[in-house]
Design an enzyme around this catalytic site. Structure first.
Site, PDB file in Angstrom:
ATOM      1  N   SER A   1       0.858  -1.184   0.000  1.00 22.19           N
ATOM      2  CA  SER A   1       0.000   0.000   0.000  1.00 22.19           C
ATOM      3  C   SER A   1       0.895   1.235   0.000  1.00 22.19           C
ATOM      4  O   SER A   1       2.076   1.158   0.355  1.00 22.19           O
ATOM      5  CB  SER A   1      -0.873   0.009   1.266  1.00 22.19           C
ATOM      6  OG  SER A   1      -1.491   1.259   1.477  1.00 22.19           O
TER       7      SER A   1
ATOM      8  N   TYR B   1      -2.094  -0.984  10.501  1.00 23.85           N
ATOM      9  CA  TYR B   1      -2.154  -1.310   9.076  1.00 23.85           C
ATOM     10  C   TYR B   1      -0.809  -1.023   8.410  1.00 23.85           C
ATOM     11  O   TYR B   1      -0.258  -1.856   7.690  1.00 23.85           O
ATOM     12  CB  TYR B   1      -3.260  -0.487   8.413  1.00 23.85           C
ATOM     13  CG  TYR B   1      -3.414  -0.723   6.923  1.00 23.85           C
ATOM     14  CD1 TYR B   1      -3.970  -1.904   6.448  1.00 23.85           C
ATOM     15  CD2 TYR B   1      -3.017   0.237   6.003  1.00 23.85           C
ATOM     16  CE1 TYR B   1      -4.124  -2.131   5.085  1.00 23.85           C
ATOM     17  CE2 TYR B   1      -3.162   0.029   4.644  1.00 23.85           C
ATOM     18  CZ  TYR B   1      -3.717  -1.161   4.188  1.00 23.85           C
ATOM     19  OH  TYR B   1      -3.863  -1.376   2.844  1.00 23.85           O
TER      20      TYR B   1
END
Length: 268
Positions: free
Chosen positions: A132, A145
């Site tokens: 990401s 995350y």
């Protein structure tokens, strides 16, 4: 000779879009997901094999990959399964943190370990690990995350060195925002009253208006296909205009400058 890709988290979003794209290019696709009985599209496509796989189950990872490699010569493994745990650290339970790490990080490590002997014996193969933008750049409410995605980035780079001697490549796909239902389907939220203003500001990035400007998931799937087939000895693929912009800012301005800029955005 027909090539084969193994994909985790293929029930929706980027995993499903990538499965469809590779199938359209003539590949055999092993599409894995937790609940294949709910799948209504992939299983009717030619050369797509849909299999159950809960990536938090180590025993099922081993048994599934053994079954697959006994039947097929796999060329590409796409470690895609994951979800977003969004919330300030104080808002998250220990159980939530453990589940995020098990799903996003440990699954990549375990799937990679299980497939490595197969690739090593073939003296070829490619791991495509989906990270990401927040695996390259930290952001408020994304601490756990980002911890998993930063870890995958470091794991992938280290594995790229280990496996190069066997003709195996490890590549990282780092998407920015995608036009999917990720924010509804694959996001878990934590709330804490002391951080309401911060959370409200960050949440603007997940508004329908903002998400309409994100990159189409089909375009990210295309970048994934190119990474698998471009024959380039390249480690990181930054995917999406917002991701490219943020990463270029970090490279040009420097990490410290970017960190100060982001802090300023969220200092009230």
């Amino acid at each position: 000779m027909q090539k084969t890709i193994f994909i985790t988290g293929a029930s929706s979003g980027l995993g499903k879009s990538t499965a469809k794209l590779f199938q359209s290019k003539g590949w055999r696709v092993i599409a894995t997901m937790r609940n294949p009985e709910k799948e209504t599209e992939l299983h009717i496509l030619k050369d797509v094999v849909v299999l159950p796989l809960d990536v938090t189950n180590p025993e099922q990872i081993i048994s599934t990959i053994k079954k697959v490699t006994n039947l097929y010569s796999v060329d590409v493994v796409m470690n895609n399964a994951g979800y977003g745990l969004i919330g300030v650290l104080e808002s998250l339970s220990d159980e939530q943190i453990h589940r995020q790490i098990a799903t996003n990080l440990l699954s990549v490590i375990r799937v990679s370990k299980a497939f490595t002997p197969h690739f090593r014996e073939k003296k070829s193969g490619t791991f495509l690990n989906i990270t990401s933008t927040f695996g390259l750049i930290g952001f408020p409410t994304c601490s756990i995350y980002s911890a998993t995605k930063f870890a995958i980035d470091g794991f992938s780079e280290s594995m790229a060195y280990e496996l190069a001697q066997f003709g195996i490549q490890v590549k990282i796909i780092a998407p920015g925002g995608m036009q999917t239902d990720f924010a509804v389907r694959s996001m878990e939220l934590g709330q804490h009253t002391a951080y309401e203003q911060l959370t409200a500001e960050v949440s603007k990035g997940y508004s329908p208006e903002q998400m309409a400007n994100y990159t189409k998931v089909e375009d990210i799937a295309q970048i994934t296909y190119e990474a698998a087939t471009d024959n380039q000895n390249k480690l990181r693929y930054i995917a999406g205009n917002d991701a490219i912009g943020l990463y270029e800012e970090r490279v040009k301005a420097g990490a410290e400058k970017q960190v100060q800029n982001i802090k300023t955005m969220f200092t009230f």
